[in-house]
Each structure stands twice: as C-alpha cells, then as structure tokens.
Design an enzyme around this catalytic site. Structure first.
Site, PDB file in Angstrom:
ATOM      1  N   ASP A   9      -6.707   4.500  -4.771  1.00  0.00           N
ATOM      2  CA  ASP A   9      -7.440   4.392  -3.501  1.00  0.00           C
ATOM      3  C   ASP A   9      -8.039   5.783  -3.278  1.00  0.00           C
ATOM      4  OD1 ASP A   9      -7.799   2.542  -0.976  1.00  0.00           O
ATOM      5  OD2 ASP A   9      -7.256   4.471  -0.135  1.00  0.00           O
ATOM      6  N   LYS A  34       0.867  -1.183   0.000  1.00  0.00           N
ATOM      7  CA  LYS A  34       0.000   0.000   0.000  1.00  0.00           C
ATOM      8  C   LYS A  34       0.896   1.223   0.000  1.00  0.00           C
ATOM      9  CE  LYS A  34      -4.334   1.255   0.116  1.00  0.00           C
ATOM     10  NZ  LYS A  34      -5.537   0.607  -0.422  1.00  0.00           N
TER      11      LYS A  34
HETATM   12  P1  NDP Z   1     -12.722   8.336  -2.947  1.00  0.00           P
HETATM   13  O1  NDP Z   1     -11.630   9.294  -2.678  1.00  0.00           O
HETATM   14  O2  NDP Z   1     -13.209   8.132  -4.326  1.00  0.00           O
HETATM   15  O3  NDP Z   1     -13.973   8.677  -2.018  1.00  0.00           O
HETATM   16  C1  NDP Z   1     -13.877   8.777  -0.634  1.00  0.00           C
HETATM   17  C2  NDP Z   1     -15.203   9.254  -0.089  1.00  0.00           C
HETATM   18  O4  NDP Z   1     -15.176   9.186   1.344  1.00  0.00           O
HETATM   19  C3  NDP Z   1     -15.503  10.690  -0.451  1.00  0.00           C
HETATM   20  O5  NDP Z   1     -16.884  10.851  -0.581  1.00  0.00           O
HETATM   21  C4  NDP Z   1     -14.980  11.445   0.781  1.00  0.00           C
HETATM   22  O6  NDP Z   1     -15.574  12.698   0.983  1.00  0.00           O
HETATM   23  C5  NDP Z   1     -15.390  10.498   1.883  1.00  0.00           C
HETATM   24  N1  NDP Z   1     -14.575  10.680   3.069  1.00  0.00           N
HETATM   25  C6  NDP Z   1     -13.227  10.621   3.162  1.00  0.00           C
HETATM   26  N2  NDP Z   1     -12.847  10.861   4.436  1.00  0.00           N
HETATM   27  C7  NDP Z   1     -13.976  11.079   5.138  1.00  0.00           C
HETATM   28  C8  NDP Z   1     -14.250  11.374   6.495  1.00  0.00           C
HETATM   29  N3  NDP Z   1     -13.269  11.481   7.385  1.00  0.00           N
HETATM   30  N4  NDP Z   1     -15.543  11.522   6.868  1.00  0.00           N
HETATM   31  C9  NDP Z   1     -16.537  11.408   5.964  1.00  0.00           C
HETATM   32  N5  NDP Z   1     -16.342  11.128   4.658  1.00  0.00           N
HETATM   33  C10 NDP Z   1     -15.079  10.960   4.270  1.00  0.00           C
HETATM   34  O7  NDP Z   1     -12.204   6.947  -2.310  1.00  0.00           O
HETATM   35  P2  NDP Z   1     -12.678   5.473  -2.661  1.00  0.00           P
HETATM   36  O8  NDP Z   1     -14.127   5.431  -2.893  1.00  0.00           O
HETATM   37  O9  NDP Z   1     -11.739   4.926  -3.675  1.00  0.00           O
HETATM   38  O10 NDP Z   1     -12.316   4.734  -1.288  1.00  0.00           O
HETATM   39  C11 NDP Z   1     -13.208   4.720  -0.175  1.00  0.00           C
HETATM   40  C12 NDP Z   1     -12.790   3.633   0.791  1.00  0.00           C
HETATM   41  O11 NDP Z   1     -12.811   2.366   0.123  1.00  0.00           O
HETATM   42  C13 NDP Z   1     -11.378   3.760   1.382  1.00  0.00           C
HETATM   43  O12 NDP Z   1     -11.379   3.222   2.685  1.00  0.00           O
HETATM   44  C14 NDP Z   1     -10.553   2.862   0.461  1.00  0.00           C
HETATM   45  O13 NDP Z   1      -9.381   2.403   1.102  1.00  0.00           O
HETATM   46  C15 NDP Z   1     -11.543   1.733   0.241  1.00  0.00           C
HETATM   47  N6  NDP Z   1     -11.282   0.918  -0.941  1.00  0.00           N
HETATM   48  C16 NDP Z   1     -11.224   1.469  -2.189  1.00  0.00           C
HETATM   49  C17 NDP Z   1     -11.025   0.677  -3.303  1.00  0.00           C
HETATM   50  C18 NDP Z   1     -11.085   1.220  -4.692  1.00  0.00           C
HETATM   51  O14 NDP Z   1     -11.075   0.398  -5.621  1.00  0.00           O
HETATM   52  N7  NDP Z   1     -11.167   2.519  -4.904  1.00  0.00           N
HETATM   53  C19 NDP Z   1     -10.778  -0.764  -3.149  1.00  0.00           C
HETATM   54  C20 NDP Z   1     -10.957  -1.268  -1.813  1.00  0.00           C
HETATM   55  C21 NDP Z   1     -11.162  -0.430  -0.755  1.00  0.00           C
HETATM   56  P3  NDP Z   1     -14.790  14.032   0.495  1.00  0.00           P
HETATM   57  O15 NDP Z   1     -14.883  14.029  -0.987  1.00  0.00           O
HETATM   58  O16 NDP Z   1     -15.531  15.134   1.148  1.00  0.00           O
HETATM   59  O17 NDP Z   1     -13.384  13.894   0.994  1.00  0.00           O
END
Ligand code: NDP
Length: 450
Positions: free
Chosen positions: A169, A129
């Site tokens: 991610d 990672k």
């Molecule tokens: P993105 O950056 O596309 O989206 C993240 C989302 O979470 C945004 O809506 C963001 O809001 C919100 N967010 C982030 N921090 C906070 C917080 N502290 N409180 C509330 N909302 C928050 O990320 P992903 O969708 O790619 O990833 C989301 C999760 O899924 C992570 O934990 C990642 O590790 C996991 N994951 C992702 C994979 C992938 O293929 N993308 C694969 C497996 C796991 P804002 O825009 O306001 O920051």
C-alpha cells in the site's frame, strides 16, 4: 438521529463509544451503515443474526513494537499494526502501509473497507490491513531493509497463506515486499504465498504493479459507456498523487485516449497543458525517488505549484484522486463541479470527504467510490495467490483480461444493487450493499458464534 433506522443508530453509537478518537474509522463505518438502511428494512433475517454488529468489530487487532538500528547505530522504535477484520469468505487480505500518519484509526478504516472491496472482486478473500508509522522517505536502502526485516519478524506470527496474506500500500512497493518476503522465507523455511506484490520471477504476478491504476480506468470506461454512452477518449483528466496507483492510472488513461494534465506529490502539483509525460514522472518517482517539482525543471512549458490544493481548481472532465484519504474537501468538490467535471473516480482509499461526495451526487457527477473503483489491485493480488497455489504463471495479457472483466463486473454489480435497493446510480450505496450481502450471507451460514 443520524440514521432513519434506530437499529443502525444504536450500532453506530456503540461503535463511537468503543472507538473514541478514531475519526477515519468512524467515517468509514458511518458511510456503510447509511448505505445499509434499505437492506435493514428488507432483510430482518440479517438483523436477527446480528450480522452488522459483528461486522463493525474486527475479528482481531494486533499492535506491536518494531525496533531497528539506523545507519548511525542508534536504535529506532516504530509501532506496527495488523487488523484482521473479517474472514467469512476467505483468508484476510489487504495491504501494508508505511507512513508517519499510520495509527489504529487509519488501519481500522482501511481494514473495514477492505472487507467489502474484496467481496466485490468475486474472489474468496476476507478483509485485513496493516502497516507502521515508519517513514521510508529519506531512509537508506540498508535502513529500509533492516526495518522491513524487523517488521516481518513480528508480523509472521500472525499471517500465513491460508490465514492472512498482506500486500503493499502507500510506502510499500516491490522493494519492501521483497525484504519482508526474504525475512519470512528465511525464518519459516517455507516458500508459501504469504505476501502478494512480489517481484515477477520471485512468485509475483505480471500486471500487479499496474493493476490498481489500470483497474480504475477500466471501471471509468465501463461507467461512461453504460451510463453516458461515452468514453475516456478525448477527456481532460487530473490525477492526484504520483505513486503506484497514480502512475498506472495515467498510463491507462493515455492508452484510452485521455489527456492527463496535472499530478501531485505531498509538496505540490505540476500542470502540463500538453499532457503529462509519463516517462519523465516514472524516472523521477520510480527510479530516483525524487520530488515531482523536478518535472517542471525537465519539461519545457510545464508549471510547478507549491501546495496540493490548487490542483482541484484546474478545469477537467475526469478527476482521479489517487493519493490519500480525505484529500478532496467540500470546497475542492465545489470547484470541480463549477468547472463542469463529469466523472470523479477514487483510486485512493476514501479520498473524498462525506461532504464532497454529497456535492458530487447532488450535481449529477458520476461518482465511483474507492471500494469499487480501486479494487483492481487486490483483485490481481487474489490472482497472484491463485497462480502461486497452482505453481503456474499467467501471461500479462491473461491477467490484464481477467482484471478488466472483474472491474466491469464490479461496476455492474454495484449499479444493479443501487437499482434493486431504490437509488439507481448511487454507486456508493450500490457497492456497499453488493459487498456487504455476500459477506453477510457467509456469516449467517457460519452461525452466530462466528
Ligand atoms: P504510494 O506510496 O505509491 O503513493 C502515494 C502518493 O500519494 C505519493 O505521490 C504521495 O506523495 C502522495 N501523498 C501521500 N500523502 C499525501 C498527502 N497527505 N497529500 C498529498 N499527497 C500525498 O501509494 P499508492 O499509490 O500505493 O497508494 C495511494 C492510495 O491508493 C492509498 O490511499 C492506497 O491505500 C490506495 N490503494 C493502493 C493500492 C495499491 O495497489 N497500491 C490498492 C488500492 C488502493 P509523497 O511521495 O510526497 O508522499
């Protein structure tokens, strides 16, 4: 004593001593060690080979400076990381996260978990990672590009198609992967698969964008079918986050006949009793990169609430946390239970605190842990590596069908491990054990110097 086994207690104490001030990493290690109590009791050979002691220590951890120039001509400096946790079953694989909260603890917890998740997919991928404390929010295109180029200029010394293959991610989507891949390509003069999540047409796989969210729903559907003779159809759902994972979880949930009524970003949540209009969310989040509050301005009858916590008080059958680590506290979990939640399935990594998980499990909620339920993204990344090696592309339907089969198998392998090791239906334990055993056997076979 936190563990029944003094052997595991000793390992945990060493990890705590070696990694002070890394709460997320310690939380992830503790959960896995707890799950391994019955394995330790049955498998003296793995104890003798020191497998667990080796697994909790990364093979390599790289930290580096990322200097770049902003639009005002000022030099900015960020801190980059790559952890190469375990390569026993294949090249290190795991995403890159760009977010101000990125630090050694977050990267190490994610890399540690990734090892077990990748093992569960059945594909030959080790765990890694990386990321940076850079915040893409509010940056211009030029700034994001210059930052990505600088990040890759250093990262490329440590990765390669047979060594380590990062992906996206939080904060890293096709745009950032494109800038990093372009820089790698230019400096190395090779067009090898050194990143996944590339744009389709530039070596990317169809269905990679959708994979984590779709995979989550395939897992939930299989879990409901097997354990309750039920399905997603007709269920009321809440999804936290509104990024890549959340958006495609909503898309598949709707396709399966469920109704998602709420989503959030880090500022607040929207509630739409008639069901979230995903085309509006996509326009706001994917095209405009704007705030979710816009949704309530555009959709009559929808409500916006400042702050995220209120979302867990909305009555639902299925809750899908898809934003970030530790977003569901014990108090949030209790609210979900009091409102009769049937399923909680993790789309994000480690979104439920240990106390929240205990509440779900004690109250008979079907709980799907991230390592198992969000493995769809890395699974399709593995399929992207496979297609790149073959110099061939599968159709969307072919990739999607493989993804579905992988998610169903992950559910059954995790469930069967929970049964075999004495706690049927505890998928936290089952996923940890099933993921662990495959890596452990490979490490044992490699010998002790590995
Ligand atoms: P993105 O950056 O596309 O989206 C993240 C989302 O979470 C945004 O809506 C963001 O809001 C919100 N967010 C982030 N921090 C906070 C917080 N502290 N409180 C509330 N909302 C928050 O990320 P992903 O969708 O790619 O990833 C989301 C999760 O899924 C992570 O934990 C990642 O590790 C996991 N994951 C992702 C994979 C992938 O293929 N993308 C694969 C497996 C796991 P804002 O825009 O306001 O920051």
């Amino acid at each position: 004593m936190e563990f029944k086994s003094s052997y595991l207690q000793g390992i945990y104490e060493t990890v705590c001593k070696r990694n002070p001030n890394e709460p997320e990493f310690l939380q992830a290690v503790k959960e896995v060690l707890e799950s391994l109590e019955p394995v330790v009791a049955k498998r003296q050979d793995l104890v003798d080979a020191g497998i667990i002691e080796r697994m909790v220590e990364p093979e390599r951890f790289v930290q580096f400076r990322v200097p770049w120039v902003d639009d005002a001509g000022k030099v900015q400096v960020n801190r980059g990381f790559r952890v190469q946790f375990n390569s026993a079953i294949g090249p290190y694989k795991g995403g890159l996260r760009f977010h101000p909260s990125v630090c050694a603890s977050v990267i190490k917890f994610l890399g540690f978990e990734q090892t077990f998740k990748n093992s569960l997919t059945g594909l030959p991928m080790g765990g890694g990672k990386g990321g940076c404390d850079f915040d893409p929010k509010g940056k211009s295109e030029g700034e994001v590009m210059r930052f990505c180029q600088s990040f890759m200029t250093e990262l490329m010394k440590h990765i390669g198609p047979d060594t380590d293959v990062p992906a996206g991610d939080m904060g890293v989507g096709a745009r950032e992967i494109g800038y990093m891949y372009g820089q790698f390509h230019r400096l190395s003069n090779t067009n090898s698969c050194v990143l996944t999540g590339k744009r389709v047409g530039a070596g990317g796989s169809l269905a990679r964008t959708e994979a984590t969210g779709y995979g989550l729903l395939y897992f939930v559907e299989e879990m409901l079918k097997t354990l309750k003779n039920d399905s997603v159809k007709g269920k009321t759902i809440i999804v936290s986050g509104s990024g890549n994972v959340a958006i495609y979880a909503v898309e598949k949930a709707h396709e399966l006949g469920g109704k998602v009524v709420a989503m959030y970003d880090s500022n607040g949540y929207v509630y739409d009793k008639d069901g979230i209009k995903l085309d509006v969310i996509k326009q706001i989040k994917e095209v405009e990169r704007a705030r979710i509050s816009e949704y309530a301005k555009r959709v009559p009858g929808a409500e916006y609430h400042e702050g995220c916590k209120g979302i867990w008080g909305i009555k639902c059958d299925i809750a899908l946390p898809c934003a970030t680590q530790n977003e569901i506290s014990a108090e949030d979990a209790q609210k979900l239970v009091d409102n009769g939640v049937l399923v909680v399935a993790e789309g994000a990594n480690m979104p439920s605190t240990p106390e929240a998980i205990e509440i779900f499990q004690k109250n008979g909620v079907l709980f799907a842990p991230a390592k198992a339920s969000n493995a769809g993204g890395v699974a399709v990344s593995g399929l992207e590596m496979c297609q790149n090696s073959m110099r061939y592309n599968w159709s969307f339907e072919e990739v999607d069908a493989k993804l579905k089969t992988i998610m169903q198998e992950i559910f059954h392998n995790s469930f069967n491990a929970s049964r075999e090791f004495g706690d049927e239906g505890n998928l936290v334990m089952g996923a940890n054990i099933a993921g662990f055993l495959k890596v452990a056997e490979a490490m044992k076979w490699h010998g002790v110097a590995y």
